[in-house]
Design an enzyme around this catalytic site. Structure first.
Site, short mmCIF file in Angstrom:
data_model
loop_
_atom_site.label_atom_id
_atom_site.label_comp_id
_atom_site.label_asym_id
_atom_site.label_seq_id
_atom_site.Cartn_x
_atom_site.Cartn_y
_atom_site.Cartn_z
N LYS A 22 0.84 -1.21 0.00
CA LYS A 22 0.00 0.00 0.00
C LYS A 22 0.87 1.26 0.00
O LYS A 22 0.62 2.19 -0.77
CB LYS A 22 -0.91 -0.02 1.26
CG LYS A 22 -1.47 1.33 1.64
CD LYS A 22 -2.25 1.27 2.92
CE LYS A 22 -1.47 1.48 4.19
NZ LYS A 22 -1.14 2.86 4.58
N ASN A 23 1.88 1.29 0.86
CA ASN A 23 2.67 2.52 1.01
C ASN A 23 3.65 2.76 -0.14
O ASN A 23 4.29 3.82 -0.20
CB ASN A 23 3.40 2.53 2.36
CG ASN A 23 2.42 2.76 3.49
OD1 ASN A 23 1.25 3.08 3.26
ND2 ASN A 23 2.88 2.57 4.73
N CYS A 120 -4.06 12.89 14.11
CA CYS A 120 -4.25 11.50 13.69
C CYS A 120 -4.22 10.65 14.95
O CYS A 120 -3.65 11.06 15.96
CB CYS A 120 -3.10 11.16 12.75
SG CYS A 120 -2.95 9.46 12.30
N ARG A 125 1.46 14.36 13.44
CA ARG A 125 1.79 14.17 12.03
C ARG A 125 1.60 15.42 11.16
O ARG A 125 0.81 15.42 10.22
CB ARG A 125 0.98 13.00 11.45
CG ARG A 125 1.19 11.72 12.21
CD ARG A 125 0.47 10.57 11.58
NE ARG A 125 1.12 10.09 10.36
CZ ARG A 125 0.62 9.15 9.59
NH1 ARG A 125 -0.54 8.61 9.87
NH2 ARG A 125 1.26 8.75 8.51
N ASP A 308 5.54 0.53 12.04
CA ASP A 308 4.33 -0.13 11.55
C ASP A 308 4.24 -1.60 11.98
O ASP A 308 3.23 -2.26 11.71
CB ASP A 308 4.25 -0.04 10.02
CG ASP A 308 3.94 1.38 9.55
OD1 ASP A 308 3.53 2.21 10.38
OD2 ASP A 308 4.12 1.65 8.34
N ARG A 400 -8.20 -0.60 5.42
CA ARG A 400 -7.42 0.44 4.74
C ARG A 400 -6.12 -0.12 4.21
O ARG A 400 -5.58 0.40 3.23
CB ARG A 400 -7.09 1.58 5.71
CG ARG A 400 -8.29 2.35 6.16
CD ARG A 400 -7.88 3.51 7.00
NE ARG A 400 -6.92 4.34 6.26
CZ ARG A 400 -6.37 5.44 6.71
NH1 ARG A 400 -6.68 5.86 7.91
NH2 ARG A 400 -5.52 6.13 5.99
N1 EPU Z 1 6.96 14.67 10.65
C1 EPU Z 1 6.96 16.00 10.96
N2 EPU Z 1 6.76 16.91 9.93
C2 EPU Z 1 6.59 16.50 8.64
C3 EPU Z 1 6.61 15.14 8.34
C4 EPU Z 1 6.79 14.23 9.37
O1 EPU Z 1 7.11 16.39 12.10
O2 EPU Z 1 6.43 17.37 7.77
C5 EPU Z 1 7.15 13.69 11.74
C6 EPU Z 1 5.92 12.81 11.94
O3 EPU Z 1 4.94 13.43 12.76
C7 EPU Z 1 6.50 11.56 12.56
C8 EPU Z 1 7.87 11.46 11.88
O4 EPU Z 1 8.15 12.77 11.36
O5 EPU Z 1 6.67 11.77 13.94
C9 EPU Z 1 7.97 10.47 10.75
O6 EPU Z 1 6.83 10.59 9.91
P1 EPU Z 1 6.86 10.28 8.35
O7 EPU Z 1 6.68 11.55 7.61
O8 EPU Z 1 8.02 9.43 8.02
O9 EPU Z 1 5.52 9.41 8.21
P2 EPU Z 1 4.58 9.44 6.97
O10 EPU Z 1 5.37 9.64 5.75
O11 EPU Z 1 3.42 10.33 7.23
C10 EPU Z 1 4.74 6.89 6.39
C11 EPU Z 1 3.79 5.75 6.27
C12 EPU Z 1 3.29 5.36 7.66
C13 EPU Z 1 4.51 4.98 8.51
C14 EPU Z 1 5.50 6.15 8.55
C15 EPU Z 1 6.78 5.82 9.29
C16 EPU Z 1 2.81 6.10 4.09
C17 EPU Z 1 1.63 6.46 3.27
N3 EPU Z 1 2.67 6.14 5.42
O12 EPU Z 1 4.01 7.97 6.98
O13 EPU Z 1 2.46 4.23 7.49
O14 EPU Z 1 4.10 4.67 9.82
O15 EPU Z 1 5.85 6.53 7.20
O16 EPU Z 1 7.40 4.73 8.74
O17 EPU Z 1 3.85 5.74 3.54
C18 EPU Z 1 0.72 2.73 8.05
O18 EPU Z 1 0.88 2.20 6.95
O19 EPU Z 1 0.01 2.24 8.97
C19 EPU Z 1 1.37 4.00 8.32
C20 EPU Z 1 0.98 4.82 9.30
#
Ligand code: EPU
Length: 433
Positions: A22-23, A120, A125, A308, A400
């Site tokens: 999915k991701n 969330c 996030r 995850d 999801r």
């Molecule tokens: N963060 C910030 N500011 C930003 C972006 C991120 O503070 O602009 C923080 C987040 O709040 C978090 C950390 O940085 O504390 C890491 O977040 P990241 O941006 O890496 O997460 P994401 O890209 O929103 C993806 C996956 C998540 C997975 C995380 C971490 C997708 C669509 N989602 O989320 O997947 O947990 O990386 O590996 O790729 C899931 O599939 O259940 C899921 C939540």
């Protein structure tokens, strides 16, 4: 709202096949916005988040065609007409990854309007780093009425050092930079396999990217991208979830069609717990008698132990002898499942970002509530070894990201069924006219 009813106690035996990630599929679909030629994506999982992304792309003016029969995991996306450069609140609030369209939309059309995601269940996030990154490439970004509006002429390459590692942030900027003028260098990037998979797709569309999958990515902008055909990598988190299910229940389970090299940290921890694993070319076999030992984990960015998989691992160590300490370093509120596991008999104490799990405690079936995608998976795992019947509510969370999980688990011996609404709506009871 659907529920799962699970009767625990059966060891899992047989083979389960893993669907596409999915991701990896979500950013790949967003990447189709970068070209006016068709992008064909194979091994797309049939899960709710993918349906949401399809809906968003259609609203934006893309033609989205689904494969049928044997090709039903194929999606062709063609963005040849005018693009409506907006991701509305109604879709972003159901799936934060909708914001992934921001980068490609801005690069292709010079403007984008995207609803800001709210909080969330697992943490705040924010997307501040995505915004900062796009500003580095020359975008002018303003915020109004819950939306961010980005404008730019042609984006220009820049040097970005991420303040912290972000997966979708890295993907968003990588997509935007493919069409920018000149070179973009990004440091402290996410190294997840999903980032490398997106780079593989973009490269076959004509992008010039080096270093995806490492901390430093270099992108040489090109004036346009073309269509491509790409196969999405297997879902490492689904695979990990089934491997944990095999280890917890004992028996003999083969998790096929997955890439064990993406699961290094998890497999190492499972070996520490005493699970018996055999890794083959396209699968992992897990056998055991359900006797497990405690192990500590710290969640980290890839290649560390994935956040995850934290909830599922917590379910496992409730069944391991000794005390396990689980530290969640990525999201500040990702322990909601601990309370529900506690209702089933687990002994878990939360201290800030640490959960102390004392095992082994017998689990007993109960009515429990799923709070997010991976939390729901951990409740299913606990239910598989609990005494009696567990009813898991709000399984839309699990839909999801896991493709037909109940059918897959039933296929290897689990007693599990999905039930719909207990009380059908009045309209459904009305006699046909
Ligand atoms: N963060 C910030 N500011 C930003 C972006 C991120 O503070 O602009 C923080 C987040 O709040 C978090 C950390 O940085 O504390 C890491 O977040 P990241 O941006 O890496 O997460 P994401 O890209 O929103 C993806 C996956 C998540 C997975 C995380 C971490 C997708 C669509 N989602 O989320 O997947 O947990 O990386 O590996 O790729 C899931 O599939 O259940 C899921 C939540």
């Amino acid at each position: 709202m659907d529920k799962f009813v699970v009767r625990g106690g059966n060891p899992l035996v047989g083979t389960v096949r893993i669907s596409g990630a999915k991701n990896a599929a979500l950013p790949a679909m967003a990447a189709a916005l970068l070209t006016d030629e068709p992008v064909v994506l194979e091994n797309i999982p049939e899960v709710r988040d993918i349906q949401t992304m399809r809906k968003l792309l259609v609203e934006m003016g893309a033609e989205v065609e689904l494969g049928y029969g044997r090709a039903h995991h194929r999606t062709t996306i063609h963005c040849c007409g005018p693009i409506r450069a907006e991701a509305p609140y109604e879709l972003v609030k159901t799936m934060r990854a909708s914001t992934l369209v921001l980068g490609p939309m801005l690069a292709r059309t010079g403007c984008a309007r995207v609803s800001l995601p709210g909080g969330c269940a697992i943490g705040a996030r924010p997307i501040d780093l995505h915004i900062k990154g796009l500003e580095h490439l020359g975008a002018n970004i303003t915020q109004d009425h819950g939306y961010i509006e980005a404008r730019a002429g042609r984006l220009r390459g820049g040097h970005i050092v991420w303040d912290r590692i972000t997966v979708t942030g890295t993907e968003e900027l990588m997509m935007a930079a493919t069409l920018a003028e000149g070179e973009t260098v990004m440091e402290n990037c996410a190294r997840e396999p999903e980032v490398a998979d997106l780079a593989a797709l973009l490269t076959s569309m004509g992008a010039r990217i080096h270093g995806a999958g490492t901390a430093t990515i270099r992108i040489q902008g090109v004036p346009r991208l073309r269509g491509a055909r790409h196969r999405i990598i297997p879902d490492r988190i689904s695979a990990g979830t089934f491997v944990v299910a095999g280890a917890m229940t004992g028996g003999d389970l083969t998790v096929a069609n997955c890439d064990a090299s993406h699961l290094g940290a998890l497999l190492q921890k499972l070996t520490e717990t005493g699970a018996n694993l055999q890794v083959a070319d396209d699968g992992i076999r897990v056998t055991g008698d359900g006797r497990l030992l405690a192990a500590d984990v710290n969640t980290e960015e890839y290649p560390g132990f994935p956040t995850d998989m934290q909830a599922q691992f917590m379910a496992l160590v409730t069944q391991a002898a000794g005390t396990s300490v689980i530290t969640e370093n990525i999201f500040e509120n990702r322990f909601m499942h601990a309370l529900e596991l506690g209702r089933m008999g687990a002994n878990i104490k939360i201290e800030g970002r640490r959960a102390v799990v004392r095992g082994k405690t017998p689990l007993s079936g109960a009515a429990v509530l799923a709070s997010d995608l991976r939390a729901s998976a951990s409740l299913v795992l606990a239910a598989l070894v609990a005494d009696g019947e567990t009813i898991i509510d709000r399984v839309y969370h699990i839909d999801r990201g896991y493709e037909r999980i109940e059918e897959k688990l039933r296929g290897v011996g689990a007693q599990m069924k999905r039930i719909g609404e207990m009380f059908p709506k009045r309209a459904a009871l009305a006699p046909a006219q």
